[in-house]
Design an enzyme around this catalytic site. Structure first.
Site, short mmCIF file in Angstrom:
data_model
loop_
_atom_site.label_atom_id
_atom_site.label_comp_id
_atom_site.label_asym_id
_atom_site.label_seq_id
_atom_site.Cartn_x
_atom_site.Cartn_y
_atom_site.Cartn_z
N ASN A 260 -6.68 -8.75 0.71
CA ASN A 260 -5.82 -8.44 1.87
C ASN A 260 -5.58 -6.88 1.57
O ASN A 260 -4.60 -6.65 1.04
CB ASN A 260 -4.44 -9.43 2.15
CG ASN A 260 -3.66 -8.56 3.04
OD1 ASN A 260 -4.05 -8.88 4.13
ND2 ASN A 260 -2.81 -7.88 3.01
N GLU A 261 -6.08 -6.04 2.47
CA GLU A 261 -5.73 -4.71 2.64
C GLU A 261 -5.82 -3.82 1.54
O GLU A 261 -5.28 -2.69 1.56
CB GLU A 261 -4.32 -4.60 3.23
CG GLU A 261 -4.32 -5.21 4.78
CD GLU A 261 -2.69 -4.88 5.41
OE1 GLU A 261 -2.03 -4.45 4.74
OE2 GLU A 261 -2.92 -5.41 6.56
#
Length: 850
Positions: free
Chosen positions: A424-425
């Site tokens: 995630n990210e």
């Protein structure tokens, strides 16, 4: 196979404190916070600011112990202690001998204890848990060459394979847990089935399924009998001789296919493998499987650059309206199977089809995925990396590979699993601090020598594991990710659209300009239910901090700058005041509801049919909370829906109608500010997520918000075809006003309705924005009438009323819809459960206190 759960007689104490004594645990599995809470040795960290007073727990050393009798072990058998999850730095001692040391919360462990078990009498099992927080910082200090950086928490989390949200996030507290968080058992056997998996292929015509079953075997057993059944009835079976693995192939004509809810049923087949030693069955394994075909389509589009990004299930393209999921508690062992089911049911009841398991939490419990299988929710599964530049020393890479293999094997049989993503990210963070990333460089070993070594995890280790274990499930290197393009590139892959709230803090009315091929995160904050606030205030309704700007209420919002951003979006959009608390909570929830509905409505408009799937999905951040807090969740910690839950539910209905306003200005001469013509136009479209074309009439009505008088009523399209599984443009014209050229557009409310054979199938009311400019009239006759059977509420008013919320003190009263825009001459009925003749309902609406 003889299995004994080691779940009785557990005790715990603080190991690094001399006067600490053993106390019984609260439950098993468990963690230290639950046990301390049970004995009232710490205050509830969810109440007030008690989180500050429990930080010492995460920096202490804790020991758990129990005893258990030795089973009978013959000379051909072995005894294995199986640990499904130890959190995190654990030293396991059996009968005075160290048998295991762990450093990964996510990886199950198995230890041969045949020679370590007591021959007679009880066995003493002790597990010492070191501080993950302090061990993490020690690793950070040891690896000074790495460029440590993260969003949320602190850098020590990046060095530890533990749920990252335990370090705190912008929606969650710091609760650095430890303990035996998943089951422990003793297995005694001569032979066993170590893994059971089915590779499933569905023909393009969907009329045949091939199921190839694999059973890995340990020990001397010689035969595996496979059986495939559904609802207790056998479909097919095979008996296979084995060495270390067995394989059987089944061909099923006219298979019962698994679909997301609303698109079909969710039949589950049972795959059983029975292991025989001679004629004696010695072990059995079963898996529930679903027969389905899931594809991620990334193809060039008509009339727009880039490629699509959408899912097809059994040949059906699906607009994946859904949500992101964080762990439902900071203390995982207390989440019951029923609570998991209730959460997933809430997602489905909200007309959502996909849930994304976010990479800063855990690979979820079986109960979560079982609920998704049974209810029909697709799962986007992240690997557990989030918002950081992760290090890659050799031992850590080996640990990550083991973690990935174990969890992919554990979860791969679930039909709900649609996609795995690497993180995630983390690519977005790499961009933000200018880490080295050359997409064209395919020399994986060289990545380890850059300041972004984690690329090796996401583009080498994890895809290799997935290719080996789940070759038919799409692997996505990260979220967001676009094949080497910047993570903000809206034309390829998925994006996280945080320019509303974060980033440039755009107006949410501009969501149509912020679309992506698949928006896997976006959101807006709102306060939770007043009941939830009262539950975390130490003195409840009598607490002196029971107001929106109090230090305790602010403490229960972990987002940086939340005061400014909530105030910004509130003040831009509506008249509001911080007192009373109930109405401020309503205002934030109305604002969140308007914001998120706008995103779903405008982005779903871009689901325009074959070759024009300009947006293939929208996953709101987030569905749930891990504690009582003000956050982006659309349902709070206690599963209480905020009003956005209902507006999203309406936007994701099988058939919906959308509308937007556009203002166009023209001048008669090039540089003049005189004689400016202003046209305010409305555009209307219908979204049909069913699988059949629909023929409908579109009726548009308008009212003057100041007088309440109806100014327009017209069928603007007759027998228009709304194409299946797509959005269709219906009409565009100037806002219908009572008197042209009188500036009445800014006070005219417009409603669009779709009728099929005279029956209303969709409804949407569009208001001039910002709402704060409207001179809203207080209704004299706002009616919320509960039906005689208590199953519905009828709403009506003599003037247009924005955002009518029906409220009830009793938690058992549950509304199927809420936050309704009411217009004159219409009665809107909403379903209700749990009400009776004595139920007292109240209403709240925008402008009631002005």
């Amino acid at each position: 196979m003889h299995v004994t759960s080691i779940d009785q007689g557990w005790q715990f104490k603080q190991a690094d404190k001399e006067d600490s004594s053993f106390l019984p645990v609260a439950q098993f599995p468990t963690n230290v916070h639950l046990d301390l809470l049970h004995h009232k040795l710490i205050p509830d960290p969810y109440i007030g600011k008690n989180e500050l007073d429990i930080q010492w727990v995460g920096e202490a050393v804790w020991v758990y112990k129990t005893s258990f009798p030795s089973p009978s072990v013959n000379h051909r058998s072995k005894a294995i202690l199986a640990f499904d999850g130890l959190d995190t730095f654990a030293t396991v001692v059996l009968n005075g001998k160290t048998i295991l040391q762990t450093d990964n919360m996510f990886t199950p462990e198995r230890v041969d204890v045949t020679e370590t078990l007591s021959k007679d009498g009880d066995n003493e099992l002790a597990i010492t848990f070191d501080s993950a927080y302090l061990r993490g910082w020690k690793l950070v200090d040891n690896y000074t060459d790495h460029k440590w950086a993260c969003w949320n928490g602190d850098n020590s989390r990046l060095a530890v394979r533990k749920a990252q949200y335990h370090w705190g996030w912008d929606w969650g507290p710091v609760t650095l847990t430890c303990g035996p968080w998943r089951p422990i058992r003793l297995e005694v056997y001569e032979s066993r089935i170590t893994d059971l998996f089915a590779d499933i292929s569905i023909s393009d015509s969907l009329d045949n399924a091939k199921v190839v079953a694999y059973a890995d075997v340990e020990g001397r057993a010689s035969r595996v009998e496979f059986e495939l059944s559904i609802k207790g009835e056998a479909v097919s079976s095979q008996s296979v001789d084995v060495a270390s693995n067995a394989k059987a192939a089944f061909s099923i004509d006219d298979p019962k296919l698994w679909y997301p809810h609303r698109y079909g049923e969710q039949p589950l087949y049972t795959l059983t493998a029975t292991l025989f030693d001679g004629e004696d069955p010695v072990d059995k394994a079963t898996k529930s499987i679903g027969l389905r075909k899931i594809e991620l389509v990334q193809e060039p589009l008509k009339d727009q650059p880039g490629t699509s990004f959408f899912f097809k299930v059994n040949n059906i393209p699906i607009f994946c309206g859904g949500s992101n999921w964080i762990p439902a508690d900071n203390f995982i062992p207390r989440i019951s199977k029923k609570r998991y089911h209730d959460w997933v049911k809430l997602v489905a009841d909200g007309n959502q089809f996909m849930i994304r398991v976010w990479g800063g939490g855990i690979y979820e419990e079986e109960a979560f995925y079982e609920a998704c299988d049974e209810i029909g929710i697709l799962v986007w599964q992240d690997f557990m990396f989030g918002c950081g530049n992760y290090p890659c020393w050799p031992e850590l890479l080996k640990s990550i590979e083991r973690e990935a293999e174990a969890n992919v094997k554990r979860l791969r049989h679930h039909p709900c699993m649609a996609i795995w993503a690497g993180n995630n990210e983390d690519y977005a963070l790499a961009e933000s601090i200018n880490l080295t990333y050359d997409y064209e460089n395919k020399d994986a070993d060289s990545w380890l020598n850059t300041d972004f070594p984690a690329r090796y995890i996401y583009e080498k280790i994890l895809p290799d594991v997935c290719a080996k274990l789940i070759p038919k499930t799409y692997y996505h290197p990260g979220s967001p990710w676009g094949a080497g393009k910047p993570t903000s590139d809206a034309t390829v892959g998925d994006i996280h659209q945080w320019n509303v709230w974060h980033g440039s803090q755009e107006k949410y009315q501009n969501f149509d300009k912020l679309v992506g091929r698949f928006v896997s995160e976006f959101g807006m904050e709102a306060f939770p239910s007043v009941k939830t606030i009262d539950a975390y205030l130490p003195l409840g309704k009598d607490d002196p901090d029971r107001y929106p700007q109090s230090s305790t209420v602010d403490f229960h919002n972990k987002a940086d700058g939340h005061e400014r951003r909530l105030a910004l979006y509130l003040v831009e959009n509506m008249r509001y005041a911080p007192d009373p608390l109930e109405h401020f909570v309503y205002s934030t929830q109305l604002m969140q509801a308007e914001c998120l509905a706008s995103a779903y409505r405008l982005w779903k408009r871009e689901w325009r049919g074959p070759g024009r799937e300009y947006c293939g999905g929208a996953l709101v951040w987030q569905i749930n909370d891990c504690w009582p807090v003000t956050s982006w969740a659309i349902c709070d910690y206690y599963l209480r829906p905020k009003h956005a839950y209902y507006t999203v539910k309406r936007e994701m209905a099988p058939v919906s109608v959308g509308m937007t306003r556009r203002e166009e200005k023209t001048t008669k001469t090039k540089h003049s500010r005189v004689d400016v013509d202003v046209e305010t136009k409305i555009e209307i479209w219908g979204s049909n997520l069913t699988l059949e074309d629909i023929e409908a009439d579109c009726v548009v009505k308008a009212w003057d918000v100041k007088t309440g008088r109806e100014t327009y009523s017209q069928t603007v399209a007759s027998k228009i075809t709304l194409a299946a599984d797509a959005s269709t443009e219906i009409a565009a014209f100037e806002v219908p006003v009572a008197k042209p050229n009188a500036g009445l557009e800014a006070r005219t409310v417009v409603a669009a309705y779709l009728y099929q054979d005279g029956k209303q199938i969709a409804r949407y009311v569009n208001w001039p924005e910002p709402l704060k400019y409207l001179h809203l009239q207080k209704p004299k006759h706002l009616v919320a009438e509960l039906s005689a059977d208590g199953k519905s509420v009828a709403l009506s008013a003599e003037v247009p009323v924005k955002g009518v919320a029906v409220e009830c003190e009793a938690d058992e009263v549950v509304f199927e819809d809420n936050l309704i825009d009411v217009v004159p001459g219409e009665v809107v009925r909403i379903g209700v459960k749990g009400a009776s003749g004595g139920t007292v309902l109240t209403t709240r609406y925008l402008g009631m206190l002005n």
